[in-house]
Scaffold this motif. Sequence first.
Motif, PDB file in Angstrom:
ATOM      1  N   ARG A 278       0.826  -1.210   0.000  1.00  0.00           N
ATOM      2  CA  ARG A 278       0.000   0.000   0.000  1.00  0.00           C
ATOM      3  C   ARG A 278       0.861   1.260   0.000  1.00  0.00           C
ATOM      4  O   ARG A 278       0.518   2.253  -0.654  1.00  0.00           O
ATOM      5  CB  ARG A 278      -0.936   0.001   1.211  1.00  0.00           C
ATOM      6  CG  ARG A 278      -2.087  -0.966   1.071  1.00  0.00           C
ATOM      7  CD  ARG A 278      -3.226  -0.620   1.996  1.00  0.00           C
ATOM      8  NE  ARG A 278      -4.358  -1.507   1.795  1.00  0.00           N
ATOM      9  CZ  ARG A 278      -5.477  -1.442   2.513  1.00  0.00           C
ATOM     10  NH1 ARG A 278      -5.599  -0.535   3.469  1.00  0.00           N
ATOM     11  NH2 ARG A 278      -6.476  -2.279   2.266  1.00  0.00           N
ATOM     12  N   VAL A 279       1.958   1.225   0.725  1.00  0.00           N
ATOM     13  CA  VAL A 279       2.869   2.367   0.706  1.00  0.00           C
ATOM     14  C   VAL A 279       3.427   2.570  -0.697  1.00  0.00           C
ATOM     15  O   VAL A 279       3.491   3.700  -1.201  1.00  0.00           O
ATOM     16  CB  VAL A 279       4.001   2.178   1.739  1.00  0.00           C
ATOM     17  CG1 VAL A 279       5.111   3.210   1.514  1.00  0.00           C
ATOM     18  CG2 VAL A 279       3.455   2.288   3.156  1.00  0.00           C
ATOM     19  N   LEU A 280       3.828   1.482  -1.332  1.00  0.00           N
ATOM     20  CA  LEU A 280       4.343   1.584  -2.700  1.00  0.00           C
ATOM     21  C   LEU A 280       3.297   2.178  -3.637  1.00  0.00           C
ATOM     22  O   LEU A 280       3.589   3.070  -4.431  1.00  0.00           O
ATOM     23  CB  LEU A 280       4.763   0.205  -3.202  1.00  0.00           C
ATOM     24  CG  LEU A 280       6.103  -0.322  -2.687  1.00  0.00           C
ATOM     25  CD1 LEU A 280       6.252  -1.796  -3.026  1.00  0.00           C
ATOM     26  CD2 LEU A 280       7.260   0.467  -3.282  1.00  0.00           C
ATOM     27  N   ALA A 281       2.069   1.689  -3.544  1.00  0.00           N
ATOM     28  CA  ALA A 281       1.009   2.168  -4.434  1.00  0.00           C
ATOM     29  C   ALA A 281       0.708   3.644  -4.205  1.00  0.00           C
ATOM     30  O   ALA A 281       0.420   4.387  -5.152  1.00  0.00           O
ATOM     31  CB  ALA A 281      -0.248   1.333  -4.232  1.00  0.00           C
TER      32      ALA A 281
ATOM     33  N   PRO B 290       4.352   4.996  -6.681  1.00  0.00           N
ATOM     34  CA  PRO B 290       3.659   4.224  -7.714  1.00  0.00           C
ATOM     35  C   PRO B 290       4.545   3.840  -8.886  1.00  0.00           C
ATOM     36  O   PRO B 290       4.301   2.812  -9.533  1.00  0.00           O
ATOM     37  CB  PRO B 290       2.529   5.156  -8.161  1.00  0.00           C
ATOM     38  CG  PRO B 290       2.968   6.529  -7.750  1.00  0.00           C
ATOM     39  CD  PRO B 290       3.759   6.331  -6.497  1.00  0.00           C
ATOM     40  N   GLU B 291       5.591   4.622  -9.120  1.00  0.00           N
ATOM     41  CA  GLU B 291       6.486   4.307 -10.238  1.00  0.00           C
ATOM     42  C   GLU B 291       7.198   2.974 -10.035  1.00  0.00           C
ATOM     43  O   GLU B 291       7.647   2.351 -11.012  1.00  0.00           O
ATOM     44  CB  GLU B 291       7.503   5.422 -10.433  1.00  0.00           C
ATOM     45  CG  GLU B 291       8.606   5.513  -9.382  1.00  0.00           C
ATOM     46  CD  GLU B 291       8.167   6.106  -8.032  1.00  0.00           C
ATOM     47  OE1 GLU B 291       8.978   6.092  -7.096  1.00  0.00           O
ATOM     48  OE2 GLU B 291       7.006   6.580  -7.931  1.00  0.00           O
TER      49      GLU B 291
ATOM     50  N   ILE C 231       3.911  -3.845 -12.512  1.00  0.00           N
ATOM     51  CA  ILE C 231       3.608  -5.153 -11.925  1.00  0.00           C
ATOM     52  C   ILE C 231       2.473  -5.812 -12.705  1.00  0.00           C
ATOM     53  O   ILE C 231       1.379  -5.261 -12.830  1.00  0.00           O
ATOM     54  CB  ILE C 231       3.195  -5.019 -10.448  1.00  0.00           C
ATOM     55  CG1 ILE C 231       4.340  -4.430  -9.608  1.00  0.00           C
ATOM     56  CG2 ILE C 231       2.734  -6.364  -9.893  1.00  0.00           C
ATOM     57  CD1 ILE C 231       5.546  -5.310  -9.479  1.00  0.00           C
ATOM     58  N   SER C 232       2.731  -7.003 -13.237  1.00  0.00           N
ATOM     59  CA  SER C 232       1.712  -7.690 -14.024  1.00  0.00           C
ATOM     60  C   SER C 232       1.408  -9.095 -13.512  1.00  0.00           C
ATOM     61  O   SER C 232       0.588  -9.811 -14.101  1.00  0.00           O
ATOM     62  CB  SER C 232       2.147  -7.764 -15.495  1.00  0.00           C
ATOM     63  OG  SER C 232       3.416  -8.388 -15.619  1.00  0.00           O
TER      64      SER C 232
END
Length: 306
Positions: free
Chosen positions: A77-80, A84-85, A90-91
Amino acid sequence: MDVKSAGILFPGQGAQGVGMGRWLCETYTIAKDLFAEAGEVLGYDLADLCQNGPPEKLDATEFCQPALFTVGVAAARVLASEHPERIDNISATAGLSLGEYTAVCFAGGLEFADGLKLVQRRGEAMQSASDAVRSGMASVIGMDLEKLQELCDEVRQGDEVLRPANLLCPGNIAVSGHLTAIERLQPAAVAAGAMKVVPLSVAGAFHTSLMAPAVELLEQALTEIPLRDTRIPVYSNVDAAPHQSADEIRQLLSRQVTQPVMWEASIRRMIADGIEGFLEAGTGRVLRGTLKRIQRKIPTDGFGDQ
């Protein structure tokens, strides 16, 4: 990581340690708030347990699983929100054992609170199954799967259970079963050429038939807690294949506790399917270590404990 398609990975039991999550909570309000929500759902102060221990309580399966799940979701959640970069590409996702639940949550298959309740019940069911018999796990370093399977068959006595359970990477396979059998395996493996055998900080023989008593309770929990189809593929520990159907994921998660973890096969399948690099989110560096043994040149990154 400068790659077009990346996978995000979440660690499982054994990666825990007192102090995990502290940096996330001290640095990011979104992580602190998530731990507060977790405390309300669980009925105890999870942040305090993660950051201050005691270690023997944090290592207990019923507490360790919700703790690792929350740290992994907090990191994601912190990353998002803040970086976000780092996850725009992420796939696909995967998680080691308990980490697969974090992966399903990241992929949109579970709401956080629902996922937390699910892993709490999973941890309680697995702890109960573990308490019923003296069992455990150990990592065997420096031995191939075929030879290790032969050794397990040789040292196992009577109705004992002993099998390769976490197929992590070349030269690192965890066995699981009765402690009496593991104790006989340790000197036998070293004598047969293994570098060392390291007992793991887990309560019992995960990913073996000794976890069968936990399956019914887990199946009930999986039926009661809502799962949705995921927005990206989740690679299953059970068959090393990508899944997005909620029904398929539910069935695989119920099988996971008694089946070997096909981690190396999952990573190789992800690479074959086009994943060019990996991000480990949560606590520790265990998964990045396995990646380098599977594909030495694959780009890796991590986010969580600092």
